[in-house]
Design a protein around this motif. Structure first.
Motif, mmCIF file in Angstrom:
data_model
loop_
_atom_site.group_PDB
_atom_site.id
_atom_site.type_symbol
_atom_site.label_atom_id
_atom_site.label_comp_id
_atom_site.label_asym_id
_atom_site.label_seq_id
_atom_site.Cartn_x
_atom_site.Cartn_y
_atom_site.Cartn_z
ATOM 1 N N LYS A 222 -41.028 32.916 -0.825
ATOM 2 C CA LYS A 222 -41.458 34.186 -0.224
ATOM 3 C C LYS A 222 -41.402 34.080 1.295
ATOM 4 C CE LYS A 222 -45.557 37.130 0.223
ATOM 5 N NZ LYS A 222 -46.978 37.260 -0.135
ATOM 6 N N LEU A 223 -40.778 35.059 1.948
ATOM 7 C CA LEU A 223 -40.741 35.157 3.410
ATOM 8 C C LEU A 223 -41.528 36.383 3.822
ATOM 9 C CD1 LEU A 223 -37.902 33.752 2.538
ATOM 10 C CD2 LEU A 223 -37.221 34.253 4.872
ATOM 11 N N LYS A 224 -42.439 36.221 4.767
ATOM 12 C CA LYS A 224 -43.233 37.356 5.254
ATOM 13 C C LYS A 224 -43.216 37.334 6.779
ATOM 14 C CE LYS A 224 -47.926 39.283 5.033
ATOM 15 N NZ LYS A 224 -48.788 38.757 6.090
ATOM 16 N N ALA A 225 -42.729 38.408 7.384
ATOM 17 C CA ALA A 225 -42.659 38.497 8.845
ATOM 18 C C ALA A 225 -43.677 39.520 9.338
ATOM 19 C CB ALA A 225 -41.254 38.900 9.273
ATOM 20 N N ASP A 226 -44.478 39.130 10.342
ATOM 21 C CA ASP A 226 -45.424 40.082 10.947
ATOM 22 C C ASP A 226 -45.575 39.766 12.435
ATOM 23 O OD1 ASP A 226 -47.071 37.834 11.081
ATOM 24 O OD2 ASP A 226 -48.239 38.380 9.307
ATOM 25 N N HIS A 227 -46.591 40.344 13.071
ATOM 26 C CA HIS A 227 -46.744 40.199 14.529
ATOM 27 C C HIS A 227 -47.063 38.752 14.945
ATOM 28 C CE1 HIS A 227 -50.806 40.726 13.002
ATOM 29 N NE2 HIS A 227 -51.250 40.123 14.094
ATOM 30 N N GLU A 228 -47.439 37.892 13.988
ATOM 31 C CA GLU A 228 -47.773 36.493 14.323
ATOM 32 C C GLU A 228 -46.592 35.543 14.145
ATOM 33 O OE1 GLU A 228 -51.149 35.440 11.970
ATOM 34 O OE2 GLU A 228 -52.553 36.538 13.243
ATOM 35 N N HIS B 63 -46.012 28.148 8.377
ATOM 36 C CA HIS B 63 -45.954 29.235 9.358
ATOM 37 C C HIS B 63 -45.031 28.849 10.518
ATOM 38 C CE1 HIS B 63 -47.259 32.755 11.532
ATOM 39 N NE2 HIS B 63 -47.594 32.014 12.571
ATOM 40 N N VAL B 64 -44.091 29.717 10.831
ATOM 41 C CA VAL B 64 -43.240 29.526 12.018
ATOM 42 C C VAL B 64 -43.738 30.528 13.063
ATOM 43 C CG1 VAL B 64 -40.889 29.574 12.947
ATOM 44 C CG2 VAL B 64 -41.265 28.907 10.550
ATOM 45 N N PRO B 65 -44.439 30.052 14.128
ATOM 46 C CA PRO B 65 -44.983 30.981 15.124
ATOM 47 C C PRO B 65 -43.879 31.579 16.001
ATOM 48 C CG PRO B 65 -45.475 28.714 15.736
ATOM 49 C CD PRO B 65 -44.737 28.654 14.442
ATOM 50 N N LEU B 66 -44.212 32.680 16.679
ATOM 51 C CA LEU B 66 -43.244 33.332 17.574
ATOM 52 C C LEU B 66 -42.743 32.325 18.598
ATOM 53 C CD1 LEU B 66 -45.149 36.704 18.114
ATOM 54 C CD2 LEU B 66 -43.307 36.237 16.499
ATOM 55 N N GLU B 67 -43.693 31.597 19.162
ATOM 56 C CA GLU B 67 -43.306 30.494 20.057
ATOM 57 C C GLU B 67 -44.379 29.414 20.032
ATOM 58 O OE1 GLU B 67 -44.477 32.333 24.356
ATOM 59 O OE2 GLU B 67 -42.597 33.013 23.482
ATOM 60 N N GLU C 161 -38.621 43.624 12.899
ATOM 61 C CA GLU C 161 -39.195 44.581 11.953
ATOM 62 C C GLU C 161 -39.992 43.785 10.908
ATOM 63 O OE1 GLU C 161 -37.296 47.683 8.869
ATOM 64 O OE2 GLU C 161 -36.228 47.530 10.769
ATOM 65 N N SER C 162 -41.283 44.123 10.752
ATOM 66 C CA SER C 162 -42.121 43.394 9.788
ATOM 67 C C SER C 162 -41.678 43.685 8.353
ATOM 68 C CB SER C 162 -43.589 43.810 9.940
ATOM 69 O OG SER C 162 -44.049 43.409 11.209
ATOM 70 N N GLY C 163 -42.069 42.797 7.452
ATOM 71 C CA GLY C 163 -41.746 43.017 6.047
ATOM 72 C C GLY C 163 -41.770 41.706 5.286
#
Length: 379
Positions: free
Chosen positions: A34-40, A56-60, A71-73
């Motif tokens: 499962k892959l989940k992308a959001d603001h974090e 978790h792979v953080p933005l940076e 785009e989140s999803g």
């Protein structure tokens, strides 16, 4: 969902979560990641319902960029093919976009894959654990404790409870115990926790412990461990590792540890290990894998094995010390080799109470670990 992610970060995350994915599951969606992308950032999850791993792979992170979420999803992609694709993509950046029909486009350099995804809403939720029983332990110490006990868990499902390592915590002392009823291994260590925290009979499957060793770092950073009624959660860096606990009561192993000692031998760990390995070259072929140890009148120790259809081997080694009654004892060479390989001290002391009684092996320089082996009747 639309993201751009650094290939190395994604590849590492996928290889971690894929360890929890089973091809033999009865729930088809659990064969996926499962892959989940959001603001974090981006979160990947793999599970076989016994073990669940979330990375978790953080933005940076620090100076380094990890993922950009356009785009989140969320989406579930088939684990085996997705892992292969990520590993073989050419460029350092990977674009992943999902359309309304769950069609997933994966693009890197000039390569482009389109694969069918599954609806992430159907993926089972990870358990939400009450975090009232928490302790911390350095990552490398946890790995060492597992390595020094996991080899002794039972491989047969005859008694399922013995296929796990029992964890207990009392007065800040964490203890791991494993036995397959022919041998026993234990390891203790002081950990960081509240004074009142204690638990008993927490049995973590050996398989879970061995998977955990593969994904946590070999450094001294602390990992947090949460113990709940039927689950355990290990938090390390950006990784969450969940494992179910085995049901049942673990046997009282304290009763099998002999208190007395009739013969005590102090040996070089390396020298003794190499001698047993040489003796087992023949005993292994003879199917029984039994090696015999005899104390000699001159204070030396003789190691031998005999495979009638092949031949025999005899070797004399000089112990550092040998006290007590004369001894003739036979044991499974593999059990002895496993125990000796897990001991990280240069010398060991072995305590014997007779030819047919369990004997103890422990390092001479500390009391953190203890091994016990049942002898074999050969005469």
């Amino acid at each position: 969902m639309k993201i751009t992610v650094q290939r190395e970060k994604l590849s590492t995350a996928v290889s971690h979560v894929a360890k929890a994915v089973s091809t033999r599951t009865t729930i088809p969606i659990l064969t996926g990641i499962k892959l989940k992308a959001d603001h974090e950032g981006l979160t990947l999850t793999g599970s076989d319902s016994d073990i669940s791993i979330e990375v978790h792979v953080p933005l940076e992170e620090g100076e380094n960029w990890g993922v950009t979420v356009h785009e989140s999803g969320s989406i579930v992609l088939p684990s085996r093919i997705f892992s292969e694709i990520v590993r073989k993509l050419p460029a350092n950046e990977i674009e992943i976009s999902v359309d309304d029909r769950l069609l997933t486009l994966i693009r890197s350099g000039q390569a482009e894959f389109t694969i069918n995804g599954l609806n992430a809403n159907e993926y089972p939720q990870l358990p939400q654990l009450e975090e009232d029983k928490v302790f911390s332990i350095p990552s490398d110490l946890l790995k060492t404790m597992i390595r020094q006990t996991s080899f002794a868990v039972a491989t047969s499902e005859m008694r399922p409870i013995l296929t796990g390592i029992m964890w207990t915590l009392e007065e800040g002392l964490l203890k791991f115990v494993a036995t397959d009823s022919h041998r026993f291994a234990s390891r203790n260590a002081k950990v960081e926790c509240s004074e009142s925290l204690r638990f008993y009979n927490i049995v973590v499957p050996g398989k879970s412990c061995n998977e955990l060793v593969k994904i946590i770092d070999d450094d001294q950073n602390l990992v947090d461990i949460v113990v709940a009624d039927n689950q355990i959660l290990v938090k390390s860096n950006h990784i969450l590792f969940y494992s179910r606990l085995l049901e049942g009561t673990y046997p009282d192993t304290n009763r099998i540890i002999p208190q007395g000692c009739k013969t005590e031998i102090v040996l070089s760990t390396k020298e003794f290990l190499q001698s047993i390995e040489r003796a087992s070259l023949l005993s292994r072929e003879g199917k029984t894998n039994v090696v015999k140890l005899i104390t000699l009148p001159d204070g030396n120790v003789e190691i031998s094995s005999n495979a009638p259809e092949i031949g025999k081997v005899t070797e004399t080694i000089q112990p550092k010390q040998c006290n007590g009654e004369e001894l003739k004892i036979s044991f499974n060479a593999k059990f002895m080799i496993d125990a000796l390989r897990s001991i990280d001290s240069s010398e060991i002391v072995t305590n014997f109470t007779g030819a047919m009684s369990p004997f103890i092996i422990r390092p001479t320089d500390h009391d953190w670990s203890l091994h016990l082996i049942l002898p074999v009747r050969t005469y």
